[in-house]
Design an enzyme around this catalytic site. Structure first.
Site, PDB file in Angstrom:
ATOM      1  N   ILE A 136       0.955  -1.307  -0.087  1.00 20.47           N
ATOM      2  CA  ILE A 136      -0.139   0.005  -0.037  1.00 20.47           C
ATOM      3  C   ILE A 136       0.783   1.233  -0.018  1.00 20.47           C
ATOM      4  CG2 ILE A 136      -1.755   1.233   1.411  1.00 20.47           C
ATOM      5  CD1 ILE A 136      -2.790  -0.891  -0.045  1.00 20.47           C
ATOM      6  N   SER A 179      -8.931  13.571  11.321  1.00 16.10           N
ATOM      7  CA  SER A 179      -7.974  14.631  11.333  1.00 16.10           C
ATOM      8  C   SER A 179      -6.369  14.042  11.736  1.00 16.10           C
ATOM      9  CB  SER A 179      -8.179  15.821  12.063  1.00 16.10           C
ATOM     10  OG  SER A 179      -7.717  15.710  13.418  1.00 16.10           O
ATOM     11  N   GLY A 180      -6.196  12.900  11.480  1.00 11.27           N
ATOM     12  CA  GLY A 180      -4.949  12.208  11.556  1.00 11.27           C
ATOM     13  C   GLY A 180      -4.081  12.334  10.398  1.00 11.27           C
ATOM     14  N   ALA A 190     -11.190   8.994   6.938  1.00 12.39           N
ATOM     15  CA  ALA A 190      -9.987   8.940   7.314  1.00 12.39           C
ATOM     16  C   ALA A 190      -9.832   8.574   8.875  1.00 12.39           C
ATOM     17  CB  ALA A 190      -9.077   9.934   6.847  1.00 12.39           C
ATOM     18  N   GLY A 230      -9.048   5.676  10.573  1.00 15.31           N
ATOM     19  CA  GLY A 230      -8.005   4.767  11.239  1.00 15.31           C
ATOM     20  C   GLY A 230      -8.051   3.471  10.125  1.00 15.31           C
ATOM     21  N   HIS A 284      24.834  27.789   8.959  1.00 16.93           N
ATOM     22  CA  HIS A 284      24.074  28.851   8.646  1.00 16.93           C
ATOM     23  C   HIS A 284      24.120  29.411   7.103  1.00 16.93           C
ATOM     24  CE1 HIS A 284      22.386  32.863   9.378  1.00 16.93           C
ATOM     25  NE2 HIS A 284      23.442  33.486   8.740  1.00 16.93           N
TER      26      HIS A 284
END
Length: 470
Positions: free
Chosen positions: A41, A181-182, A269, A271, A449
């Site tokens: 998947i 909202s995972g 969505a 789980g 930097h």
């Protein structure tokens, strides 16, 4: 007639194919059984193709805001959904072919078909070659998981989608409901919002990305709302009905009021469900809600039978599955007499989590709340992106980096980030945790930097009252 190996891996996702490669590297005769696509998947329908979609949405966002960078774009800016999806599928295909090459390179035999265990170390495969009987000294179950449906509204692929259909849409949603909202829900919400959809996110818990630190959740919700999304937390979908023209949803808000809303599409969505049914595990392994129970090396209760990845307890992440695959492979090699491997048990506290929305979210270790609950006295640092020259130059000055230390020992307990490219930055803290570093080593490390990574240094300094640029 049975074909025998030293190791058979059932499933070829990021756990399974990595486990097979490591077994082969250790000189073990290895086979892999896969019912659909090599790579599983994640590679074909998850991690990689979704990142391709998100990249297209991100580029579109930058094009629409070109003037912020002193640039002019001639003509109308628009998304070609078909081309975006085609690019994503092409990338998945390329990587699938890459896994196929890796199997050949490592001399791993691939059996395409549906595998069913007939014992701890034997299985049958029904597929392109009819029915095959295979046996091994060890079997690794890596069958992964699938999206969980709403019990009262299973995905139909037309109006109600899981991640798989959301990755290959034939039409652009005008008004999209995202339930959950995972990481998966928020990533799709972010993609479709960037593509121009009117997006509403419904989350049952009291904040978005609820596994993250509370400050990260609050910042992300504010940012997503600013981008135009409707965020409903402490809310639930009571009913969802699909029709030819769209979706009707009854949503109970945090006050308890139920109202009906109209959407063109919905993404569920909420789980995952492990792929452990009907593969012969009933008497071979202890199960908890469908997940195979294992020891820290992947062993089940049956000698010779191992399990890794999303079919075992979480976190359910591709990189966790891959690491478990290597651990199990090395433990198997050790059992088979290899004295040169020294497997280490997986430390779940050192597994980073990443969410590729806009802005990105990344974390490792304990949240501040979890550390307090565990009884630690804390030193907490928080440094904003607006204090970093590289972030300002990139036009990405929103976000922050938070570090959580044990005040008594200086141990880095957790790190939490929201902002541009934090999914790349988090590995610095992950390495630090794996090496059991304290604030002293991090303070003495020289960061280049100008980079975003300087904020990691500043956050550590800030935990001890020594931040330089705020």
């Amino acid at each position: 007639m049975s074909t025998s190996y030293e190791v058979i891996v059932l499933g070829s996702g990021p756990g399974g194919y990595v486990a097979a490669i490591r077994c082969a590297q250790l000189g073990l005769k290895t086979a892999i059984v896969e019912r659909e696509n090599l790579g599983g998947i994640c590679l074909n329908w998850g991690c990689i193709p979704t990142k391709a979609l998100l990249r297209s949405g991100e580029v579109l966002h930058y094009m629409q805001n070109a003037k912020d960078y002193g640039l002019k774009v001639a003509g109308e800016i628009e998304a070609d959904l078909e081309a975006v999806v085609k690019r994503s599928r092409g990338i998945a295909k390329q990587l699938n072919q890459g896994v196929t090459h890796l199997m050949k390179k490592n001399k791993i035999t691939v059996h395409m078909g549906e595998g069913t265990l007939t014992g701890p170390t034997s299985l049958t495969v029904k597929g392109e070659k009819g029915e095959e009987k295979l046996s091994a000294k060890h079997v690794i179950v890596a069958t992964g998981a699938r999206a969980r449906d709403l019990p009262f509204a299973p995905a139909d692929g037309e109006r109600i989608w899981t991640y798989r259909k959301a990755m290959t849409p034939t039409e652009m949603p005008e008004k999209l409901l995202v339930i959950g909202s995972g990481a998966i829900g928020i990533e799709f919400a972010s993609f479709y919002n960037d593509m121009g959809a009117d997006v509403t996110v419904v989350e049952m818990l009291d904040r978005v990305v609820p596994v993250e630190d509370h400050e990260v959740s609050a910042f992300l919700e504010k940012s997503l709302t600013k981008q135009g999304m409707t965020i409903m937390t402490g809310a639930g979908v009571e009913d969802l009905k699909a029709a030819r023209s769209g979706v009707k949803a009854k949503i109970k808000d945090k006050s308890g009021k139920v109202a009906e809303h109209d959407f063109t599409h919905a993404i569920v969505a909420i789980g995952i469900q492990p792929n452990t049914e009907n593969i012969g595990l009933e008497k071979l392994a202890d199960m908890d809600r469908g997940f195979i129970q294992i020891d820290p090396y992947g062993r089940t209760k049956s000698k010779g039978l191992w399990a890794i990845g999303d079919c075992t307890p979480g976190p359910w992440l591709a990189h966790k599955a891959s690491h478990e695959g290597v651990t199990a492979a090395e433990a198997i090699a050790q059992e088979l007499g290899n004295k040169d491997v020294h497997p280490h048990a997986l430390d779940r506290n050192n597994i980073p989590g990443c969410t590729y929305c806009h802005p990105q979210v990344a974390s490792v270790g304990m949240t501040e709340a979890a550390a307090k609950e565990a009884g630690y006295d804390l030193k907490v640092g928080n440094f904003p992106f607006i204090g970093n020259g590289k972030a300002i130059a990139l036009g990405e000055a929103e976000g922050f980096i938070k570090t959580v230390f044990d005040a008594k020992t200086g141990e880095l307990l957790g790190a939490h980030m929201v902002g541009a490219e934090v999914t790349e930055l988090i590995q610095g803290y992950t390495v630090g945790k794996q090496l059991e570093t304290t604030e002293a080593e991090l303070m003495q490390t020289v960061f280049p930097h100008p980079t975003l990574s300087e904020m990691m240094h500043e956050s550590v300094l800030g935990a001890y009252g020594q931040a330089l640029h705020i």
